[in-house]
Design a protein around this motif. Sequence first.
Motif, PDB file in Angstrom:
ATOM      1  N   ALA A 170       0.841  -1.191   0.000  1.00  0.00           N
ATOM      2  CA  ALA A 170       0.000   0.000   0.000  1.00  0.00           C
ATOM      3  C   ALA A 170       0.881   1.248   0.000  1.00  0.00           C
ATOM      4  O   ALA A 170       1.969   1.269   0.579  1.00  0.00           O
ATOM      5  N   VAL A 171       0.389   2.278  -0.661  1.00  0.00           N
ATOM      6  CA  VAL A 171       1.101   3.549  -0.679  1.00  0.00           C
ATOM      7  C   VAL A 171       0.805   4.279   0.630  1.00  0.00           C
ATOM      8  O   VAL A 171      -0.348   4.364   1.053  1.00  0.00           O
ATOM      9  N   THR A 172       1.851   4.773   1.276  1.00  0.00           N
ATOM     10  CA  THR A 172       1.623   5.513   2.520  1.00  0.00           C
ATOM     11  C   THR A 172       1.780   7.009   2.324  1.00  0.00           C
ATOM     12  O   THR A 172       1.162   7.793   3.030  1.00  0.00           O
ATOM     13  N   ALA A 173       2.616   7.414   1.377  1.00  0.00           N
ATOM     14  CA  ALA A 173       2.823   8.843   1.137  1.00  0.00           C
ATOM     15  C   ALA A 173       3.557   9.009  -0.181  1.00  0.00           C
ATOM     16  O   ALA A 173       4.082   8.048  -0.747  1.00  0.00           O
ATOM     17  N   LEU A 174       3.548  10.241  -0.680  1.00  0.00           N
ATOM     18  CA  LEU A 174       4.312  10.588  -1.875  1.00  0.00           C
ATOM     19  C   LEU A 174       5.130  11.824  -1.566  1.00  0.00           C
ATOM     20  O   LEU A 174       4.692  12.712  -0.841  1.00  0.00           O
ATOM     21  N   GLU A 175       6.339  11.848  -2.126  1.00  0.00           N
ATOM     22  CA  GLU A 175       7.151  13.057  -2.030  1.00  0.00           C
ATOM     23  C   GLU A 175       7.324  13.640  -3.428  1.00  0.00           C
ATOM     24  O   GLU A 175       7.876  12.986  -4.312  1.00  0.00           O
ATOM     25  N   TYR A 176       6.827  14.867  -3.607  1.00  0.00           N
ATOM     26  CA  TYR A 176       6.916  15.549  -4.897  1.00  0.00           C
ATOM     27  C   TYR A 176       8.066  16.535  -4.864  1.00  0.00           C
ATOM     28  O   TYR A 176       8.219  17.301  -3.912  1.00  0.00           O
ATOM     29  N   VAL A 213       7.847  18.007 -12.467  1.00  0.00           N
ATOM     30  CA  VAL A 213       7.623  17.624 -11.071  1.00  0.00           C
ATOM     31  C   VAL A 213       7.653  16.101 -11.028  1.00  0.00           C
ATOM     32  O   VAL A 213       6.998  15.447 -11.831  1.00  0.00           O
ATOM     33  N   TRP A 214       8.432  15.557 -10.115  1.00  0.00           N
ATOM     34  CA  TRP A 214       8.551  14.110 -10.001  1.00  0.00           C
ATOM     35  C   TRP A 214       8.040  13.648  -8.656  1.00  0.00           C
ATOM     36  O   TRP A 214       8.084  14.397  -7.681  1.00  0.00           O
ATOM     37  N   LYS A 215       7.594  12.395  -8.580  1.00  0.00           N
ATOM     38  CA  LYS A 215       7.115  11.904  -7.291  1.00  0.00           C
ATOM     39  C   LYS A 215       7.813  10.614  -6.901  1.00  0.00           C
ATOM     40  O   LYS A 215       8.117   9.764  -7.735  1.00  0.00           O
ATOM     41  N   ARG A 216       8.075  10.528  -5.602  1.00  0.00           N
ATOM     42  CA  ARG A 216       8.710   9.361  -5.019  1.00  0.00           C
ATOM     43  C   ARG A 216       7.660   8.721  -4.124  1.00  0.00           C
ATOM     44  O   ARG A 216       7.126   9.356  -3.218  1.00  0.00           O
ATOM     45  N   GLN A 217       7.350   7.473  -4.422  1.00  0.00           N
ATOM     46  CA  GLN A 217       6.243   6.778  -3.773  1.00  0.00           C
ATOM     47  C   GLN A 217       6.759   5.956  -2.596  1.00  0.00           C
ATOM     48  O   GLN A 217       7.613   5.096  -2.772  1.00  0.00           O
ATOM     49  N   LEU A 218       6.244   6.237  -1.427  1.00  0.00           N
ATOM     50  CA  LEU A 218       6.655   5.523  -0.218  1.00  0.00           C
ATOM     51  C   LEU A 218       5.608   4.458   0.081  1.00  0.00           C
ATOM     52  O   LEU A 218       4.428   4.755   0.214  1.00  0.00           O
ATOM     53  N   GLU A 219       6.065   3.194   0.181  1.00  0.00           N
ATOM     54  CA  GLU A 219       5.113   2.093   0.333  1.00  0.00           C
ATOM     55  C   GLU A 219       5.187   1.489   1.726  1.00  0.00           C
ATOM     56  O   GLU A 219       6.178   1.661   2.438  1.00  0.00           O
ATOM     57  N   ALA A 220       4.122   0.783   2.086  1.00  0.00           N
ATOM     58  CA  ALA A 220       3.982   0.295   3.456  1.00  0.00           C
ATOM     59  C   ALA A 220       5.079  -0.690   3.836  1.00  0.00           C
ATOM     60  O   ALA A 220       5.417  -0.836   5.009  1.00  0.00           O
ATOM     61  N   ASP A 221       5.661  -1.380   2.841  1.00  0.00           N
ATOM     62  CA  ASP A 221       6.714  -2.353   3.148  1.00  0.00           C
ATOM     63  C   ASP A 221       8.082  -1.683   3.272  1.00  0.00           C
ATOM     64  O   ASP A 221       9.098  -2.373   3.378  1.00  0.00           O
ATOM     65  N   GLY A 222       8.108  -0.354   3.243  1.00  0.00           N
ATOM     66  CA  GLY A 222       9.355   0.365   3.448  1.00  0.00           C
ATOM     67  C   GLY A 222      10.095   0.693   2.164  1.00  0.00           C
ATOM     68  O   GLY A 222      11.090   1.415   2.193  1.00  0.00           O
ATOM     69  N   THR A 223       9.613   0.173   1.024  1.00  0.00           N
ATOM     70  CA  THR A 223      10.269   0.496  -0.234  1.00  0.00           C
ATOM     71  C   THR A 223       9.842   1.879  -0.714  1.00  0.00           C
ATOM     72  O   THR A 223       8.844   2.433  -0.264  1.00  0.00           O
ATOM     73  N   ALA A 224      10.614   2.397  -1.648  1.00  0.00           N
ATOM     74  CA  ALA A 224      10.292   3.688  -2.254  1.00  0.00           C
ATOM     75  C   ALA A 224      10.621   3.598  -3.729  1.00  0.00           C
ATOM     76  O   ALA A 224      11.610   2.979  -4.113  1.00  0.00           O
TER      77      ALA A 224
END
Lengths: 142, 142
Positions: free
Chosen positions: B48-54, B124-135
């Motif tokens: 699951a996605v927990t947050a995004l960094e733009y 603008v780019w986004k970095r996807q932070l996922e629940a398993d700790g991956t990005a």
Amino acid sequence: MSAVRIARISEEPIRLAEHVDAIDDPRMGAETSFVGRVRDHDPDAAGAVTALEYTAHPDAQTALSAIAARAAEAHGAIVAVSHRIGRLEVGDAAVVIAVAAAHRGEAFAACRDIIEDIKRELPVWKRQLEADGTAAWKGLGG
Amino acid sequence: MSAVRIARISEEPIRLAEHVDAIDDPRMGAETSFVGRVRDHDPDAAGAVTALEYTAHPDAQTALSAIAARAAEAHGAIVAVSHRIGRLEVGDAAVVIAVAAAHRGEAFAACRDIIEDIKRELPVWKRQLEADGTAAWKGLGG
């Protein structure tokens, strides 16, 4: 996950915020809205438009609910839509639509389908009151 | 009568109501809006996605202003658009667009052009932070 949250014909003023709040859903990445307002002029009018009077056939509520349900189902969308009737002044919102869908393609398509179906199918007529005192009935599609 | 009322890249939360208020104009019969939110899942994500960094390139503000001006001019529209950057949680609005135009065709077209141009052109780019700790970095068009 499609749903109709609001499908309403009413003489009360329509608030966009109520419709946007009604479709909020964390599974949905895209929200679109449409507001149709009474304009202060009409290329066909003899003079400036001062107000519109909308009249609904008794079947209009059922027809609006069907339009909303069809768009929700077709696009996997959550829908809120209202059409105001009675006397509306320039600037008043006559139609408000808000849609949430997983992606922007479905969100735009559902919103567009609803307003086009309203214009084509909804049995609501408007009588245009103009500044020179004339009044003209306008059919669907106006 | 076309105009750009807001074209903003900011770390602050975006409010749809501010954008809708900014485009209000009695000559315009149709208003559309689009909100793009961080979703809680992505079919490509490991979890699951927990947050995004733009993150925005320094040229992004100029590019957004140009996108807004082009759509306003092409469709005779009044435009307000914001893109948020920084860390966004699930449900946060990343992009908000509001458009007013004389008729619904132009209002929908301008709104759609702006979001498609943002996806295609805005640096603008986004970095996807996922629940398993991956990005995972996600490019334009996501």
